[in-house]
Design a protein around this motif. Sequence first.
Motif, short mmCIF file in Angstrom:
data_model
loop_
_atom_site.label_atom_id
_atom_site.label_comp_id
_atom_site.label_asym_id
_atom_site.label_seq_id
_atom_site.Cartn_x
_atom_site.Cartn_y
_atom_site.Cartn_z
N GLY A 320 0.81 -1.20 0.00
CA GLY A 320 0.00 0.00 0.00
C GLY A 320 0.85 1.26 0.00
O GLY A 320 1.99 1.25 -0.46
N GLY A 321 0.29 2.36 0.51
CA GLY A 321 1.01 3.62 0.54
C GLY A 321 0.22 4.66 1.31
O GLY A 321 -0.82 4.36 1.92
N THR A 322 0.72 5.91 1.27
CA THR A 322 0.06 7.00 2.01
C THR A 322 -0.32 8.16 1.10
O THR A 322 -0.68 9.23 1.57
N GLU A 323 -0.22 7.96 -0.22
CA GLU A 323 -0.51 9.05 -1.16
C GLU A 323 -1.99 9.41 -1.17
O GLU A 323 -2.84 8.67 -0.69
N ASN A 324 -2.28 10.57 -1.78
CA ASN A 324 -3.66 11.05 -1.94
C ASN A 324 -4.25 10.50 -3.24
O ASN A 324 -3.66 10.64 -4.31
N ILE A 325 -5.43 9.89 -3.13
CA ILE A 325 -6.09 9.30 -4.29
C ILE A 325 -7.52 9.83 -4.38
O ILE A 325 -8.25 9.84 -3.38
N LEU A 326 -7.91 10.21 -5.60
CA LEU A 326 -9.30 10.63 -5.84
C LEU A 326 -10.00 9.57 -6.68
O LEU A 326 -9.54 9.23 -7.77
N VAL A 327 -11.10 9.04 -6.13
CA VAL A 327 -11.91 8.06 -6.86
C VAL A 327 -13.04 8.80 -7.56
O VAL A 327 -13.81 9.52 -6.93
N VAL A 328 -13.14 8.60 -8.89
CA VAL A 328 -14.18 9.26 -9.68
C VAL A 328 -15.06 8.18 -10.29
O VAL A 328 -14.65 7.47 -11.21
N ASP A 329 -16.28 8.04 -9.77
CA ASP A 329 -17.19 7.00 -10.26
C ASP A 329 -18.62 7.45 -10.00
O ASP A 329 -18.94 7.96 -8.92
N LYS A 363 -8.52 21.00 -8.75
CA LYS A 363 -7.98 22.37 -8.81
C LYS A 363 -7.71 22.92 -7.41
O LYS A 363 -6.76 23.67 -7.19
N LYS A 364 -8.55 22.52 -6.47
CA LYS A 364 -8.39 23.01 -5.08
C LYS A 364 -7.59 22.03 -4.21
O LYS A 364 -6.98 22.44 -3.22
N ASN A 365 -7.61 20.73 -4.59
CA ASN A 365 -6.95 19.69 -3.78
C ASN A 365 -6.12 18.78 -4.68
O ASN A 365 -6.63 17.76 -5.16
N PRO A 366 -4.87 19.12 -4.95
CA PRO A 366 -4.02 18.29 -5.82
C PRO A 366 -3.95 16.84 -5.32
O PRO A 366 -3.89 16.60 -4.11
N GLN A 367 -3.96 15.91 -6.27
CA GLN A 367 -3.97 14.48 -5.95
C GLN A 367 -2.75 13.79 -6.57
O GLN A 367 -2.31 14.15 -7.67
N ASP A 368 -2.24 12.78 -5.86
CA ASP A 368 -1.10 12.02 -6.40
C ASP A 368 -1.54 11.16 -7.59
O ASP A 368 -0.78 10.98 -8.54
N ILE A 369 -2.76 10.64 -7.53
CA ILE A 369 -3.24 9.78 -8.62
C ILE A 369 -4.77 9.78 -8.61
O ILE A 369 -5.41 9.94 -7.56
#
Length: 452
Positions: A320-329, A363-369
């Motif tokens: 796993g990891g600790t990066e920021n991820i945005l799920v778009v569904d 745009k307001k919250n940059p995501q790692d992936i």
Amino acid sequence: RKKDLVISQTAKRKKGISTKYELEIITAKGKRKIINASISPRFDDKNNYIGAFGSIIDITGRKSLQEAVLRAQRLEEAGRVAGQVAHDFNNLLAPLMAYPEIIREELPENHPVLQYIEEIERSAEQITEINQQLLTLGRRGHYSLEPLNLNDIITNVIKHIHMVPETLTIETDLSDNLMNIKGGSSQIFRVILNLVHNARDAMMDVGHLTIKTENYYVDKLSGKFGRVPRGEYVRLTVSDTGSGIPDDIMPKILDPFFTTKTTTKKRGSGLGLSIVHAVVEDHNGYIDVESKVGEGTKFYLYFPITRESLEEKVPEQIVGGTENILVVDDDNVQREVASKLLKKLGYKVSTVESGEKAIDFIKKNPQDILLLDMIMPDGIDGAETYKKVLKFNPSQKAIIISGYKETEKVEEALKLGAGAFIRKPLTLKTIAQALRKELDKKETINNVVSYK
């Protein structure tokens, strides 16, 4: 029936009526032919019927072509319906596939509920397998084409054949110097397993089943389901000593949901041979069959060879990891499942239900992936979303997810820079491996290699 047809047509000619009809015959060499007879009556000076004259044309080739066109139309329509049904099933399968793994880790060892969890997992896997067959039929299943050796897949299939009675013999005849082909290993595995199951059903587990591979050059070959073009192939032959396929059934065997099993037997999905046909076509291959009632059947599959070598694969671990991820569904269940899996892996997760909201959020919250669903009917799709994000963040990483592959859109997203395509339903392993592979990937910017 043929005799009655000839008698009835002769009776018409005696009344002065010319006749045209089609008739299936067996030649002196035992070949099946379809002829078109056009016959007119002959009368003498006293108007007595003295015979007939006419023409007979062999229309076997034309009829085969017509059957092939009709079969293709039936497959296309069935595939369209199957693909849509499978897409809906995939969304419903998500929690069944993902949650048992999470629940298991929350329970102590030897907890009585674990046996029920295992039952749920087994059932979900079986449903997923049927759903994959529907996706394959709909040509929406996604798989990468890579060099593979048919012998390796057959060896794996043999390991998965269980409960073989003493009355059944399964034998392999695998070429030592078999050329590689290019394809999807899980799809080819499904093809061979379907053919084996079909053969066992035909023999009722009594007889001899043989799986053979060979390098094969086709110079000129005409089969029951179309001509195999000249070229170099790997030919797979699956033969049985079963009941054989009657001539009147032969044209229907590749039709979706066609089965000869009665209600007194365990009915399958009727997808077996139609899946074989769909996968073989997707691999630019060809299928042929020989069968004799009472003696058995041989299925021949022709796959174009490749001279590319096999790649060594290293087993991947779940990391796993600790990066920021945005799920778009757009599907609430899918967002919830993905969120739970990602949090289980340690990631910081946010979710939105549309491409438009994703753009505003990033745009307001940059995501790692980004984890982007490809099909979102009520707004912009995954590819369009990614394209708009790249305009203000050119280095944005993304992974595409979908229940099936819409080739154009997926290819567009991959060309834009999306790192991978993951097929629903998501599992902890698949999502973990894809994310770490993309997040840990080297980037080349202005010829300088860096890590993100």
